[in-house]
Design a protein around this motif. Structure first.
Motif, PDB file in Angstrom:
ATOM      1  N   ASP A 165      36.275  58.800  23.789  1.00 43.02           N
ATOM      2  CA  ASP A 165      35.890  57.408  23.894  1.00 43.02           C
ATOM      3  C   ASP A 165      35.692  57.231  25.541  1.00 43.02           C
ATOM      4  O   ASP A 165      36.414  57.722  26.189  1.00 43.02           O
ATOM      5  CB  ASP A 165      36.939  56.726  23.217  1.00 43.02           C
ATOM      6  CG  ASP A 165      36.330  55.265  22.977  1.00 43.02           C
ATOM      7  OD1 ASP A 165      36.910  54.697  21.940  1.00 43.02           O
ATOM      8  OD2 ASP A 165      35.708  54.767  23.888  1.00 43.02           O
ATOM      9  N   ALA A 166      34.649  56.465  25.722  1.00 48.54           N
ATOM     10  CA  ALA A 166      34.378  55.894  27.050  1.00 48.54           C
ATOM     11  C   ALA A 166      35.358  55.089  27.920  1.00 48.54           C
ATOM     12  O   ALA A 166      35.574  54.952  28.950  1.00 48.54           O
ATOM     13  CB  ALA A 166      33.123  55.203  26.997  1.00 48.54           C
ATOM     14  N   GLY A 167      36.276  54.574  26.942  1.00 55.00           N
ATOM     15  CA  GLY A 167      37.330  53.649  27.674  1.00 55.00           C
ATOM     16  C   GLY A 167      36.642  52.223  27.775  1.00 55.00           C
ATOM     17  O   GLY A 167      35.689  51.951  27.403  1.00 55.00           O
ATOM     18  N   VAL A 168      37.636  51.123  28.466  1.00 59.27           N
ATOM     19  CA  VAL A 168      37.169  50.157  28.648  1.00 59.27           C
ATOM     20  C   VAL A 168      35.860  50.055  29.982  1.00 59.27           C
ATOM     21  O   VAL A 168      36.559  50.576  30.792  1.00 59.27           O
ATOM     22  CB  VAL A 168      38.070  49.154  29.127  1.00 59.27           C
ATOM     23  CG1 VAL A 168      37.734  47.673  29.513  1.00 59.27           C
ATOM     24  CG2 VAL A 168      39.162  48.869  27.701  1.00 59.27           C
ATOM     25  N   ILE A 169      34.860  49.362  29.634  1.00 65.31           N
ATOM     26  CA  ILE A 169      34.019  49.367  31.097  1.00 65.31           C
ATOM     27  C   ILE A 169      33.593  48.268  31.668  1.00 65.31           C
ATOM     28  O   ILE A 169      33.499  47.199  30.920  1.00 65.31           O
ATOM     29  CB  ILE A 169      32.742  50.049  30.423  1.00 65.31           C
ATOM     30  CG1 ILE A 169      32.738  51.415  29.871  1.00 65.31           C
ATOM     31  CG2 ILE A 169      31.493  50.013  31.543  1.00 65.31           C
ATOM     32  CD1 ILE A 169      31.480  51.979  29.014  1.00 65.31           C
ATOM     33  N   GLN A 170      34.009  47.919  33.007  1.00 63.56           N
ATOM     34  CA  GLN A 170      33.662  47.069  33.634  1.00 63.56           C
ATOM     35  C   GLN A 170      32.651  46.991  34.713  1.00 63.56           C
ATOM     36  O   GLN A 170      32.392  48.153  35.220  1.00 63.56           O
ATOM     37  CB  GLN A 170      35.109  46.463  34.440  1.00 63.56           C
ATOM     38  CG  GLN A 170      36.167  46.325  33.221  1.00 63.56           C
ATOM     39  CD  GLN A 170      37.393  45.480  34.193  1.00 63.56           C
ATOM     40  OE1 GLN A 170      38.367  46.301  34.114  1.00 63.56           O
ATOM     41  NE2 GLN A 170      37.185  44.368  34.777  1.00 63.56           N
ATOM     42  N   SER A 171      31.795  45.883  34.821  1.00 63.78           N
ATOM     43  CA  SER A 171      30.877  45.881  36.062  1.00 63.78           C
ATOM     44  C   SER A 171      30.785  44.464  36.460  1.00 63.78           C
ATOM     45  O   SER A 171      31.170  43.512  35.907  1.00 63.78           O
ATOM     46  CB  SER A 171      29.482  46.528  35.177  1.00 63.78           C
ATOM     47  OG  SER A 171      29.096  45.355  34.388  1.00 63.78           O
ATOM     48  N   PRO A 172      30.437  44.476  37.708  1.00 68.06           N
ATOM     49  CA  PRO A 172      30.234  45.574  38.684  1.00 68.06           C
ATOM     50  C   PRO A 172      31.576  46.160  39.105  1.00 68.06           C
ATOM     51  O   PRO A 172      32.577  45.374  39.094  1.00 68.06           O
ATOM     52  CB  PRO A 172      29.487  44.791  40.156  1.00 68.06           C
ATOM     53  CG  PRO A 172      29.881  43.433  39.899  1.00 68.06           C
ATOM     54  CD  PRO A 172      30.222  43.035  38.336  1.00 68.06           C
ATOM     55  N   ARG A 173      31.895  47.103  39.789  1.00 75.28           N
ATOM     56  CA  ARG A 173      33.266  47.600  40.316  1.00 75.28           C
ATOM     57  C   ARG A 173      33.610  46.987  41.517  1.00 75.28           C
ATOM     58  O   ARG A 173      34.618  46.631  41.907  1.00 75.28           O
ATOM     59  CB  ARG A 173      33.058  49.023  40.524  1.00 75.28           C
ATOM     60  CG  ARG A 173      33.099  49.911  39.368  1.00 75.28           C
ATOM     61  CD  ARG A 173      34.124  50.078  38.232  1.00 75.28           C
ATOM     62  NE  ARG A 173      35.304  50.124  39.243  1.00 75.28           N
ATOM     63  CZ  ARG A 173      35.877  51.387  39.321  1.00 75.28           C
ATOM     64  NH1 ARG A 173      34.960  52.484  38.882  1.00 75.28           N
ATOM     65  NH2 ARG A 173      36.998  51.667  39.954  1.00 75.28           N
ATOM     66  N   HIS A 174      32.404  46.577  42.472  1.00 77.38           N
ATOM     67  CA  HIS A 174      32.777  45.703  43.693  1.00 77.38           C
ATOM     68  C   HIS A 174      31.651  44.618  43.684  1.00 77.38           C
ATOM     69  O   HIS A 174      30.552  44.766  43.335  1.00 77.38           O
ATOM     70  CB  HIS A 174      32.655  46.702  44.809  1.00 77.38           C
ATOM     71  CG  HIS A 174      33.757  47.895  44.974  1.00 77.38           C
ATOM     72  ND1 HIS A 174      34.821  47.612  45.170  1.00 77.38           N
ATOM     73  CD2 HIS A 174      33.423  49.147  44.219  1.00 77.38           C
ATOM     74  CE1 HIS A 174      35.499  48.864  45.177  1.00 77.38           C
ATOM     75  NE2 HIS A 174      34.624  49.746  44.571  1.00 77.38           N
ATOM     76  N   GLU A 175      32.233  43.481  44.118  1.00 79.52           N
ATOM     77  CA  GLU A 175      31.481  42.437  44.287  1.00 79.52           C
ATOM     78  C   GLU A 175      31.727  41.577  45.437  1.00 79.52           C
ATOM     79  O   GLU A 175      32.933  41.229  45.741  1.00 79.52           O
ATOM     80  CB  GLU A 175      31.522  41.323  43.060  1.00 79.52           C
ATOM     81  CG  GLU A 175      30.771  40.087  43.231  1.00 79.52           C
ATOM     82  CD  GLU A 175      28.952  40.342  42.689  1.00 79.52           C
ATOM     83  OE1 GLU A 175      28.878  41.371  41.942  1.00 79.52           O
ATOM     84  OE2 GLU A 175      28.383  39.506  43.493  1.00 79.52           O
ATOM     85  N   VAL A 176      30.898  41.233  46.510  1.00 86.12           N
ATOM     86  CA  VAL A 176      30.996  40.674  47.718  1.00 86.12           C
ATOM     87  C   VAL A 176      30.072  39.320  47.650  1.00 86.12           C
ATOM     88  O   VAL A 176      28.870  39.660  47.399  1.00 86.12           O
ATOM     89  CB  VAL A 176      30.830  41.539  48.932  1.00 86.12           C
ATOM     90  CG1 VAL A 176      31.065  40.626  50.162  1.00 86.12           C
ATOM     91  CG2 VAL A 176      31.554  42.763  48.993  1.00 86.12           C
ATOM     92  N   THR A 177      30.451  38.304  47.642  1.00 81.78           N
ATOM     93  CA  THR A 177      29.676  37.103  47.716  1.00 81.78           C
ATOM     94  C   THR A 177      29.967  36.262  48.560  1.00 81.78           C
ATOM     95  O   THR A 177      31.265  36.171  49.005  1.00 81.78           O
ATOM     96  CB  THR A 177      29.651  36.555  46.155  1.00 81.78           C
ATOM     97  OG1 THR A 177      28.681  35.464  45.957  1.00 81.78           O
ATOM     98  CG2 THR A 177      30.890  35.847  45.782  1.00 81.78           C
ATOM     99  N   GLU A 178      29.472  34.748  48.665  1.00 71.37           N
ATOM    100  CA  GLU A 178      29.674  33.892  49.561  1.00 71.37           C
ATOM    101  C   GLU A 178      30.064  32.575  48.737  1.00 71.37           C
ATOM    102  O   GLU A 178      29.979  32.328  47.794  1.00 71.37           O
ATOM    103  CB  GLU A 178      28.384  33.434  50.172  1.00 71.37           C
ATOM    104  CG  GLU A 178      28.106  34.599  51.195  1.00 71.37           C
ATOM    105  CD  GLU A 178      26.886  34.364  52.342  1.00 71.37           C
ATOM    106  OE1 GLU A 178      26.744  34.969  53.435  1.00 71.37           O
ATOM    107  OE2 GLU A 178      26.306  33.110  52.178  1.00 71.37           O
ATOM    108  N   MET A 179      31.242  31.916  49.532  1.00 71.58           N
ATOM    109  CA  MET A 179      31.764  30.795  48.928  1.00 71.58           C
ATOM    110  C   MET A 179      30.689  30.032  48.036  1.00 71.58           C
ATOM    111  O   MET A 179      29.694  29.513  49.020  1.00 71.58           O
ATOM    112  CB  MET A 179      32.517  30.072  49.910  1.00 71.58           C
ATOM    113  CG  MET A 179      33.387  28.771  49.377  1.00 71.58           C
ATOM    114  SD  MET A 179      34.366  28.086  50.672  1.00 71.58           S
ATOM    115  CE  MET A 179      33.331  27.707  52.084  1.00 71.58           C
ATOM    116  N   GLY A 180      30.752  29.328  47.255  1.00 70.72           N
ATOM    117  CA  GLY A 180      29.805  28.703  46.512  1.00 70.72           C
ATOM    118  C   GLY A 180      29.103  29.287  45.394  1.00 70.72           C
ATOM    119  O   GLY A 180      28.227  28.734  44.669  1.00 70.72           O
TER     120      GLY A 180
END
Lengths: 114, 115
Positions: free
Chosen positions: B1-16
């Motif tokens: 089984d593939a297991g639980v998949i999450q995306s994205p692994r990393h996220e950088v964003t600006e406030m707002g």
């Protein structure tokens, strides 16, 4: 309300030595207890769990834990640690048998000395 | 089984900005949980679903947070607008109840940084 206490924030153990990580819980009903391990930058991996029955439970990677109702404890043990065991360890109690989510302790950071 | 998949692994964003985190549970699991991990507060349960229905969202910190599960194989956690204090690792977990006993399996997490 349920709670989990892991008294030791950091523990340092020499490779090959034995290990015991402490966990105390507070829960009004029959506790369902878990230990998870988190390596740096990784998700949580289940080491072992206790639902009922034998109070000494065996897990993966040579870990075991003992449930002691009288002490409200669920301590994790390993007879001989390896450098690869260095990680963060979390104890958790499952609400509603786990169906209502987990309440985690703050974790114990395990450091292995060569 | 593939297991639980999450995306994205990393996220950088600006406030707002709006941020959307995604999760695919293990096939056949009918409970899904969202957790947040921070240095100050540790691992906290935000919300969980059973059979795609939100059961308890009392852990959601503010109205800026919302979660949906449109079908059994997909869930989203949205933050709008994002703030620097939302920076954390967000985990998704799924489980299959077995006689009232459930074991949760965690995804690798999404590391969110809000600047």
């Amino acid at each position: 309300a349920q709670s989990v206490t892991q008294p030791d924030i950091h523990i340092t153990v020499s490779e090959g030595a034995s290990l015991e990580l402490r966990c105390n819980y507070s829960y009004g009903a029959t506790p369902y207890l878990f230990w998870y391990v988190q390596s740096p930058g990784q998700g949580l991996q289940l080491l072992l769990k206790y639902f009922s029955g034998d109070t000494l439970v065996q897990g993966i990677k040579g870990f075991e834990a003992e449930f002691k109702r009288s002490q409200s404890s669920f301590n994790l043990r390993k007879p001989s640690v390896h450098w690869s065991d260095a990680a963060e360890y979390f104890c958790a109690v499952g609400r509603g048998g786990g169906a209502d989510g987990l309440t985690f302790g703050k974790g114990t950071h395990l450091i292995i000395q060569p | 089984d593939a297991g639980v998949i999450q995306s994205p692994r990393h996220e950088v964003t600006e406030m707002g900005q709006e941020v959307t985190l995604r999760c695919k549970p293990i096939s056949g699991h009918n409970s899904l949980f969202w957790y947040r991990q921070t240095m100050m507060r540790g691992l906290e349960l935000l919300i969980y679903f059973n059979n795609n229905v939100p059961i308890d969202d009392s852990g959601m910190p503010e109205d800026r947070f919302s979660a949906k599960m449109p079908n059994a194989s997909f869930s989203t956690l949205k933050i709008q607008p994002s703030e620097p204090r939302d920076s954390a690792v967000y985990f998704c977990a799924s489980s299959l109840p077995t006689g009232g006993q459930e074991t949760q399996y965690f995804g690798p997490g999404t590391r969110l940084l809000v600047l």
